[in-house]
Enzyme design. Structure first.
Site, PDB file in Angstrom:
ATOM      1  CE1 TYR A  11       6.485   3.440   0.605  1.00  9.07           C
ATOM      2  CE2 TYR A  11       7.916   3.458  -1.321  1.00  9.07           C
ATOM      3  CZ  TYR A  11       6.671   3.279  -0.756  1.00  9.07           C
ATOM      4  OH  TYR A  11       5.612   2.941  -1.552  1.00  9.07           O
ATOM      5  CG  HIS A  15       8.454  -0.836  -1.252  1.00  9.53           C
ATOM      6  ND1 HIS A  15       8.201  -0.001  -0.187  1.00  9.53           N
ATOM      7  CD2 HIS A  15       7.249  -1.150  -1.781  1.00  9.53           C
ATOM      8  CE1 HIS A  15       6.892   0.179  -0.086  1.00  9.53           C
ATOM      9  NE2 HIS A  15       6.292  -0.506  -1.036  1.00  9.53           N
ATOM     10  CE1 TYR A  34       2.215  -0.637  -7.055  1.00  8.01           C
ATOM     11  CE2 TYR A  34       1.974  -2.677  -5.842  1.00  8.01           C
ATOM     12  CZ  TYR A  34       1.854  -1.305  -5.909  1.00  8.01           C
ATOM     13  OH  TYR A  34       1.373  -0.609  -4.834  1.00  8.01           O
ATOM     14  CD1 TRP A  69       2.746  -3.032   2.447  1.00 12.34           C
ATOM     15  CD2 TRP A  69       4.541  -4.233   2.986  1.00 12.34           C
ATOM     16  NE1 TRP A  69       3.822  -2.493   1.781  1.00 12.34           N
ATOM     17  CE2 TRP A  69       4.933  -3.215   2.098  1.00 12.34           C
ATOM     18  CE3 TRP A  69       5.506  -5.125   3.464  1.00 12.34           C
ATOM     19  CZ2 TRP A  69       6.259  -3.047   1.678  1.00 12.34           C
ATOM     20  CZ3 TRP A  69       6.821  -4.955   3.041  1.00 12.34           C
ATOM     21  CH2 TRP A  69       7.188  -3.940   2.166  1.00 12.34           C
ATOM     22  CD1 TRP A  70      -0.943  -1.280   3.375  1.00  9.36           C
ATOM     23  CD2 TRP A  70      -3.027  -1.191   4.148  1.00  9.36           C
ATOM     24  NE1 TRP A  70      -1.779  -1.231   2.292  1.00  9.36           N
ATOM     25  CE2 TRP A  70      -3.067  -1.174   2.746  1.00  9.36           C
ATOM     26  CE3 TRP A  70      -4.218  -1.150   4.859  1.00  9.36           C
ATOM     27  CZ2 TRP A  70      -4.256  -1.101   2.036  1.00  9.36           C
ATOM     28  CZ3 TRP A  70      -5.407  -1.080   4.155  1.00  9.36           C
ATOM     29  CH2 TRP A  70      -5.412  -1.048   2.747  1.00  9.36           C
TER      30      TRP A  70
END
Length: 97
Positions: A11, A15, A34, A69-70
């Protein structure tokens, strides 16, 4: 949001290499500052972001880049039927400005 066991490093890696077109989409949608934090014991993710007035964040789930992306991230976390991350709202308890 919540990660699946064993997914923390992947993960983070994904990112760290966020797609430029996704970063541009988020910025163009009015998202600033963010950050995503991990609670390591429960694998719970906590996202904090600032939304500009007039932001279009609600339109993001329908955007093809967000859908890709999801799908890319779905093997790493709890997701819904649309591959969007499972999210739970948090009740504000305190804020100091």
């Amino acid at each position: 949001m919540k990660l699946l066991p064993g997914a923390v490093e992947e993960y983070r890696r994904r990112h760290d290499a966020i797609w430029p077109e996704l970063a541009e989409l988020l910025t163009a949608s009015g998202i600033r500052d963010y950050s995503i934090f991990l609670e390591e014991e429960t694998l719970t993710l906590f996202a904090v972001l600032r939304l500009l007035p007039g932001n279009t964040r609600d339109a993001l789930p329908a955007h093809p880049v967000m859908q890709r992306w999801w799908a890319y991230m779905a093997p790493l976390m709890e997701v819904g039927p649309d591959n969007g991350p499972s999210e739970w709202p948090l009740a504000p308890m305190f804020h100091l400005a």
